[in-house]
Structures are given as structure tokens and as C-alpha cells.
Design a protein around this motif. Structure first.
Motif, PDB file in Angstrom:
ATOM      1  N   ALA A   1      19.789   9.516   2.510  1.00  0.00           N
ATOM      2  CA  ALA A   1      20.484  10.334   1.510  1.00  0.00           C
ATOM      3  C   ALA A   1      20.939  11.668   2.089  1.00  0.00           C
ATOM      4  O   ALA A   1      21.935  12.238   1.640  1.00  0.00           O
ATOM      5  N   GLN A   2      20.226  12.188   3.083  1.00  0.00           N
ATOM      6  CA  GLN A   2      20.588  13.480   3.664  1.00  0.00           C
ATOM      7  C   GLN A   2      21.564  13.354   4.830  1.00  0.00           C
ATOM      8  O   GLN A   2      22.029  14.362   5.353  1.00  0.00           O
ATOM      9  N   ASN A   3      21.913  12.162   5.206  1.00  0.00           N
ATOM     10  CA  ASN A   3      22.864  11.929   6.284  1.00  0.00           C
ATOM     11  C   ASN A   3      24.244  12.437   5.848  1.00  0.00           C
ATOM     12  O   ASN A   3      24.742  12.062   4.787  1.00  0.00           O
ATOM     13  N   PRO A   4      24.882  13.289   6.647  1.00  0.00           N
ATOM     14  CA  PRO A   4      26.193  13.827   6.269  1.00  0.00           C
ATOM     15  C   PRO A   4      27.259  12.761   6.028  1.00  0.00           C
ATOM     16  O   PRO A   4      28.091  12.901   5.133  1.00  0.00           O
ATOM     17  N   ALA A   5      27.237  11.685   6.796  1.00  0.00           N
ATOM     18  CA  ALA A   5      28.229  10.619   6.599  1.00  0.00           C
ATOM     19  C   ALA A   5      28.053   9.960   5.246  1.00  0.00           C
ATOM     20  O   ALA A   5      29.035   9.669   4.538  1.00  0.00           O
ATOM     21  N   VAL A   6      26.813   9.737   4.852  1.00  0.00           N
ATOM     22  CA  VAL A   6      26.534   9.133   3.545  1.00  0.00           C
ATOM     23  C   VAL A   6      26.943  10.089   2.430  1.00  0.00           C
ATOM     24  O   VAL A   6      27.555   9.684   1.436  1.00  0.00           O
TER      25      VAL A   6
ATOM     26  N   GLY B   1       0.789  -1.221   0.000  1.00  0.00           N
ATOM     27  CA  GLY B   1       0.000   0.000   0.000  1.00  0.00           C
ATOM     28  C   GLY B   1       0.822   1.272   0.000  1.00  0.00           C
ATOM     29  O   GLY B   1       2.049   1.277   0.063  1.00  0.00           O
ATOM     30  N   ARG B   2       0.102   2.361  -0.092  1.00  0.00           N
ATOM     31  CA  ARG B   2       0.696   3.690  -0.187  1.00  0.00           C
ATOM     32  C   ARG B   2       1.439   4.074   1.092  1.00  0.00           C
ATOM     33  O   ARG B   2       2.471   4.724   1.052  1.00  0.00           O
ATOM     34  N   GLU B   3       0.908   3.664   2.228  1.00  0.00           N
ATOM     35  CA  GLU B   3       1.531   4.023   3.498  1.00  0.00           C
ATOM     36  C   GLU B   3       2.948   3.465   3.601  1.00  0.00           C
ATOM     37  O   GLU B   3       3.878   4.177   3.999  1.00  0.00           O
ATOM     38  N   ARG B   4       3.126   2.214   3.228  1.00  0.00           N
ATOM     39  CA  ARG B   4       4.456   1.590   3.273  1.00  0.00           C
ATOM     40  C   ARG B   4       5.385   2.266   2.276  1.00  0.00           C
ATOM     41  O   ARG B   4       6.566   2.471   2.564  1.00  0.00           O
ATOM     42  N   TYR B   5       4.845   2.626   1.108  1.00  0.00           N
ATOM     43  CA  TYR B   5       5.644   3.329   0.106  1.00  0.00           C
ATOM     44  C   TYR B   5       6.154   4.652   0.661  1.00  0.00           C
ATOM     45  O   TYR B   5       7.329   4.993   0.503  1.00  0.00           O
ATOM     46  N   GLU B   6       5.286   5.397   1.316  1.00  0.00           N
ATOM     47  CA  GLU B   6       5.692   6.686   1.893  1.00  0.00           C
ATOM     48  C   GLU B   6       6.729   6.482   2.990  1.00  0.00           C
ATOM     49  O   GLU B   6       7.648   7.274   3.132  1.00  0.00           O
ATOM     50  N   GLN B   7       6.581   5.402   3.768  1.00  0.00           N
ATOM     51  CA  GLN B   7       7.557   5.085   4.802  1.00  0.00           C
ATOM     52  C   GLN B   7       8.935   4.823   4.203  1.00  0.00           C
ATOM     53  O   GLN B   7       9.953   5.340   4.686  1.00  0.00           O
ATOM     54  N   LEU B   8       8.971   4.020   3.156  1.00  0.00           N
ATOM     55  CA  LEU B   8      10.237   3.715   2.482  1.00  0.00           C
ATOM     56  C   LEU B   8      10.856   4.971   1.874  1.00  0.00           C
ATOM     57  O   LEU B   8      12.070   5.176   1.935  1.00  0.00           O
ATOM     58  N   LYS B   9      10.013   5.801   1.284  1.00  0.00           N
ATOM     59  CA  LYS B   9      10.504   7.037   0.671  1.00  0.00           C
ATOM     60  C   LYS B   9      11.116   7.963   1.721  1.00  0.00           C
ATOM     61  O   LYS B   9      12.180   8.549   1.507  1.00  0.00           O
ATOM     62  N   LYS B  10      10.466   8.067   2.876  1.00  0.00           N
ATOM     63  CA  LYS B  10      10.975   8.914   3.962  1.00  0.00           C
ATOM     64  C   LYS B  10      12.314   8.386   4.475  1.00  0.00           C
ATOM     65  O   LYS B  10      13.250   9.151   4.701  1.00  0.00           O
ATOM     66  N   SER B  11      12.420   7.059   4.635  1.00  0.00           N
ATOM     67  CA  SER B  11      13.672   6.449   5.097  1.00  0.00           C
ATOM     68  C   SER B  11      14.799   6.679   4.106  1.00  0.00           C
ATOM     69  O   SER B  11      15.925   7.006   4.489  1.00  0.00           O
ATOM     70  N   ALA B  12      14.505   6.516   2.831  1.00  0.00           N
ATOM     71  CA  ALA B  12      15.516   6.738   1.793  1.00  0.00           C
ATOM     72  C   ALA B  12      15.984   8.187   1.798  1.00  0.00           C
ATOM     73  O   ALA B  12      17.182   8.472   1.649  1.00  0.00           O
ATOM     74  N   ARG B  13      15.070   9.107   1.979  1.00  0.00           N
ATOM     75  CA  ARG B  13      15.429  10.534   2.008  1.00  0.00           C
ATOM     76  C   ARG B  13      16.319  10.832   3.211  1.00  0.00           C
ATOM     77  O   ARG B  13      17.298  11.577   3.098  1.00  0.00           O
ATOM     78  N   GLN B  14      16.006  10.253   4.379  1.00  0.00           N
ATOM     79  CA  GLN B  14      16.821  10.474   5.571  1.00  0.00           C
ATOM     80  C   GLN B  14      18.229   9.922   5.391  1.00  0.00           C
ATOM     81  O   GLN B  14      19.205  10.555   5.796  1.00  0.00           O
TER      82      GLN B  14
END
Length: 101
Positions: free
Chosen positions: A37-42, A22-35
Motif C-alpha cells: 500500500a505504501q509503494n509509490p507505484a501502487v 497463527g499470529r506470526e503469519r497474520y503479522e507477516q501478511l499485515k506487514k506485506s500489505a502495508r508495504q
């Protein structure tokens, strides 16, 4: 034909699992991926890897140019020479899209 069937089976399985999540899990994955990608170490690791890639590409350019030399058309040889002259001494300026983050 076998690979086509395997691809289609994987596509169908991914679609079914994706629609069940569902959409909720998709949004969860998208939020995790964004976090992530924005991590300074990464970001620093990605920039370091990109810089090393540019370094190795520059070395490969010189090595290939030296070894291939007279065996290539004049237009290609001229392009290699112009790239080599533009990057004399391993200057930091490049056209590879350095982000400087």
C-alpha cells in the motif's frame, strides 16, 4: 439455504486455517500489505484510477441529466442543475476526497 451452508462452511474453514497459521503469519501478511500500500507505484495507480472514476462519474451525471430531464421531480432536477453549475468546465476542485499524493 444452500448459500447459507456454503458461507458457513467457508467461514469455518477460514477460521481453522487462520488459527493454524497463527499470529506470526497474520503479522507477516499485515506487514506485506502495508508495504504494498505504501509503494509509490501502487499509490499513483490508485490515484489515477480514482481520477478516471471521477471523470466518468461527471460525464455520467451530465448524460443522465440530459436524458432524464423532465421525468424527475423538481427537487432532483434542481440538485442536478446545482451540481452541473458547480462543476462548469470540468474544474479540478471536487468533493470526492482527492488525496493529491
Amino acid at each position: 439455504m444452500r448459500y447459507r451452508l456454503t458461507f458457513l462452511a467457508g467461514l469455518a474453514l477460514g477460521y481453522v486455517l487462520g488459527t493454524r497459521a497463527g499470529r506470526e503469519r497474520y503479522e507477516q501478511l499485515k506487514k506485506s500489505a502495508r508495504q504494498i500500500a505504501q509503494n509509490p507505484a501502487v499509490r499513483n495507480t490508485a490515484e489515477t484510477a480514482a481520477q478516471q472514476g471521477r471523470t466518468y462519474a461527471g460525464k455520467a451525471l451530465h448524460t443522465v441529466g440530459d436524458k432524464v430531464g423532465d421525468r424527475v421531480p423538481a427537487s432532483v432536477a434542481q440538485r442536478v442543475r446545482s451540481l452541473r453549475e458547480r462543476n462548469v468546465g470540468g474544474a479540478a476542485d471536487d468533493d470526492w476526497g482527492t488525496s493529491n499524493t
